[in-house]
Design an enzyme around this catalytic site. Structure first.
Site, PDB file in Angstrom:
ATOM      1  N   SER A 154      60.183  69.734  23.237  1.00 53.45           N
ATOM      2  CA  SER A 154      59.366  69.082  22.117  1.00 53.45           C
ATOM      3  C   SER A 154      59.531  68.342  20.879  1.00 53.45           C
ATOM      4  O   SER A 154      60.276  69.701  20.090  1.00 53.45           O
ATOM      5  CB  SER A 154      57.845  69.157  22.521  1.00 53.45           C
ATOM      6  N   TYR A 167      50.624  75.082  22.096  1.00 61.00           N
ATOM      7  CA  TYR A 167      51.692  74.849  23.061  1.00 61.00           C
ATOM      8  C   TYR A 167      52.837  74.343  22.276  1.00 61.00           C
ATOM      9  O   TYR A 167      53.478  74.547  21.876  1.00 61.00           O
ATOM     10  CB  TYR A 167      51.338  73.412  24.043  1.00 61.00           C
TER      11      TYR A 167
HETATM   12  P1  NAP Z   1      54.383  67.453  34.791  1.00 53.88           P
HETATM   13  O1  NAP Z   1      54.831  65.626  34.787  1.00 53.88           O
HETATM   14  O2  NAP Z   1      53.596  68.275  34.422  1.00 53.88           O
HETATM   15  O3  NAP Z   1      55.558  68.401  35.526  1.00 53.88           O
HETATM   16  C1  NAP Z   1      55.408  69.535  35.218  1.00 53.88           C
HETATM   17  C2  NAP Z   1      56.183  70.448  35.634  1.00 53.88           C
HETATM   18  O4  NAP Z   1      55.891  72.389  35.558  1.00 53.88           O
HETATM   19  C3  NAP Z   1      55.359  69.906  37.251  1.00 53.88           C
HETATM   20  O5  NAP Z   1      56.883  70.047  38.067  1.00 53.88           O
HETATM   21  C4  NAP Z   1      55.019  71.221  37.229  1.00 53.88           C
HETATM   22  O6  NAP Z   1      54.934  72.277  39.050  1.00 53.88           O
HETATM   23  C5  NAP Z   1      55.597  72.447  36.665  1.00 53.88           C
HETATM   24  N1  NAP Z   1      55.079  73.425  35.974  1.00 53.88           N
HETATM   25  C6  NAP Z   1      53.635  73.384  35.603  1.00 53.88           C
HETATM   26  N2  NAP Z   1      53.407  74.581  35.348  1.00 53.88           N
HETATM   27  C7  NAP Z   1      54.214  75.902  35.872  1.00 53.88           C
HETATM   28  C8  NAP Z   1      54.896  77.447  36.540  1.00 53.88           C
HETATM   29  N3  NAP Z   1      53.121  78.064  35.767  1.00 53.88           N
HETATM   30  N4  NAP Z   1      55.406  77.500  37.183  1.00 53.88           N
HETATM   31  C9  NAP Z   1      55.930  76.724  37.364  1.00 53.88           C
HETATM   32  N5  NAP Z   1      56.362  75.591  37.099  1.00 53.88           N
HETATM   33  C10 NAP Z   1      55.646  75.070  36.937  1.00 53.88           C
HETATM   34  O7  NAP Z   1      55.581  67.301  33.121  1.00 53.88           O
HETATM   35  P2  NAP Z   1      57.018  67.183  32.104  1.00 53.88           P
HETATM   36  O8  NAP Z   1      56.525  65.746  31.552  1.00 53.88           O
HETATM   37  O9  NAP Z   1      57.686  66.001  32.543  1.00 53.88           O
HETATM   38  O10 NAP Z   1      57.247  68.368  31.446  1.00 53.88           O
HETATM   39  C11 NAP Z   1      57.727  68.728  31.722  1.00 53.88           C
HETATM   40  C12 NAP Z   1      58.456  69.388  30.093  1.00 53.88           C
HETATM   41  O11 NAP Z   1      58.676  68.386  29.212  1.00 53.88           O
HETATM   42  C13 NAP Z   1      57.402  70.962  29.269  1.00 53.88           C
HETATM   43  O12 NAP Z   1      58.088  71.123  29.311  1.00 53.88           O
HETATM   44  C14 NAP Z   1      57.318  69.598  28.375  1.00 53.88           C
HETATM   45  O13 NAP Z   1      56.067  70.283  27.559  1.00 53.88           O
HETATM   46  C15 NAP Z   1      58.150  69.212  28.300  1.00 53.88           C
HETATM   47  N6  NAP Z   1      57.891  67.610  27.187  1.00 53.88           N
HETATM   48  C16 NAP Z   1      57.454  66.413  28.073  1.00 53.88           C
HETATM   49  C17 NAP Z   1      57.374  65.506  26.714  1.00 53.88           C
HETATM   50  C18 NAP Z   1      56.599  64.012  27.355  1.00 53.88           C
HETATM   51  O14 NAP Z   1      55.750  63.049  27.252  1.00 53.88           O
HETATM   52  N7  NAP Z   1      56.069  64.168  28.717  1.00 53.88           N
HETATM   53  C19 NAP Z   1      56.627  65.581  25.588  1.00 53.88           C
HETATM   54  C20 NAP Z   1      57.674  66.242  25.357  1.00 53.88           C
HETATM   55  C21 NAP Z   1      58.437  67.367  25.882  1.00 53.88           C
HETATM   56  P3  NAP Z   1      53.456  71.779  39.493  1.00 53.88           P
HETATM   57  O15 NAP Z   1      52.912  70.601  39.607  1.00 53.88           O
HETATM   58  O16 NAP Z   1      54.356  72.397  40.860  1.00 53.88           O
HETATM   59  O17 NAP Z   1      52.901  73.175  39.023  1.00 53.88           O
END
Ligand code: NAP
Length: 271
Positions: A154, A167
């Protein structure tokens, strides 16, 4: 880019692929010819939907439609995370790409942040990535040719995130996990890199993504003036996972519309 087939013959496991960035990565990898294992924790229906979209992408690309899989596991549980990687390797007889994408966050003032909650976030975002990497590396070392790992970090690997202490620590840690594993295994065909997204339109940003006013406020802080899409992140993951990045290891690629460029300095106020 549609039509590129940089991952043909590769087998890839993507954690947290039921939604958001992980789903887009799974689909992009299938478009580029890989067999994909879609990990999820709680969202079974969403994961089935990802799998369907992965198969569809694979069909269009002439890829290995029947080889894609779904694997349930909470990556925050050591035994479950390890078993997931080992079962995936066992089923395919190989693994070439691990994407540690699963991530969670929660907000509270740091002086009141629950240590149980802190442990839960660290377990998923950081320890989960380590445990999955360990199992993948053991496989990569057991065969010629190595393999690769791409972590989802991130901008908060670099930029502090007040109110999100767990986080923030987890993503800072992922930076050193990436660099340390990269250095330790660089001479054995294993590359380890990270993508650091900025503000991307996914469920994790439910607070602003569908609220025009809140979203405009978020976007006003981004030099490029807009949030990013999961597909734009997936393109960066695909590059780092592919042989086009064959001489790249230990790097974090910030895909953030310029968020890490000190936007406050866009106009001169300091001299
Ligand atoms: P998201 O839409 O909330 O999706 C999160 C995903 O992680 C879901 O598929 C969820 O699966 C899975 N997950 C959560 N806890 C888990 C666990 N204990 N074991 C296995 N899977 C798990 O979030 P996203 O934005 O796509 O985020 C993905 C990554 O990108 C994260 O690492 C986040 O920190 C990073 N990121 C996102 C942003 C942003 O702005 N969106 C920015 C910087 C970094 P289930 O629903 O099946 O539990």
């Amino acid at each position: 880019m549609a039509g590129m087939q940089r991952l043909q013959g590769r087998a890839a496991l993507v954690t947290g692929a039921s939604r958001g960035i992980g789903r887009a990565v799974a689909i992009r990898f299938a478009e580029e010819g890989a067999a994909v294992a879609v990990n999820y924790n709680g969202s079974r229906d969403a994961a089935e939907e990802t799998l369907e979209q992965v198969r569809e992408a694979s069909r269009r690309a002439g890829g290995p439609v029947e080889r894609h899989r779904i694997v349930q596991a909470n990556v925050g549980e050591e035994a479950a995370a390890q078993a997931m990687v080992e079962e995936t390797v066992g089923a395919w007889g190989r693994l070439d790409i691990l994407v540690n994408n699963a991530g969670v966050q929660s907000e509270a003032p740091s002086h009141a942040y629950s240590i149980d909650e802190y442990r839960r976030i660290l377990d998923v975002n950081l320890t989960g990535a380590l445990v999955c990497s360990q199992a993948a590396i053991r496989h990569y070392l057991s065969r010629p040719g190595g393999g690769t790992i791409v972590n989802c970090s991130s901008v908060h690997q670099l930029i502090p995130k007040p109110g999100y202490i767990a986080y923030s620590i987890s993503k800072g840690g992922l930076g050193n996990l990436t660099r340390t594993l990269a250095l330790e295994y660089a001479d054995r065909g294993i590359r380890v890199n990270a993508v650091a997204p900025g503000a991307i339109v996914t469920d994790i940003n439910a607070a602003w993504k569908d609220d025009p006013k809140a979203r405009a406020e978020v976007e006003s802080h981004i030099p490029m003036g807009r949030a990013g899409s999961p597909e734009e992140m997936a393109a960066v993951f695909a590059f780092l996972a592919s042989d086009e990045a064959s001489y790249v290891t230990g790097q974090t690629l910030y895909a953030c519309g310029g968020l890490t460029l000190f936007n406050e300095f866009r106009t001169n106020w300091a001299s």
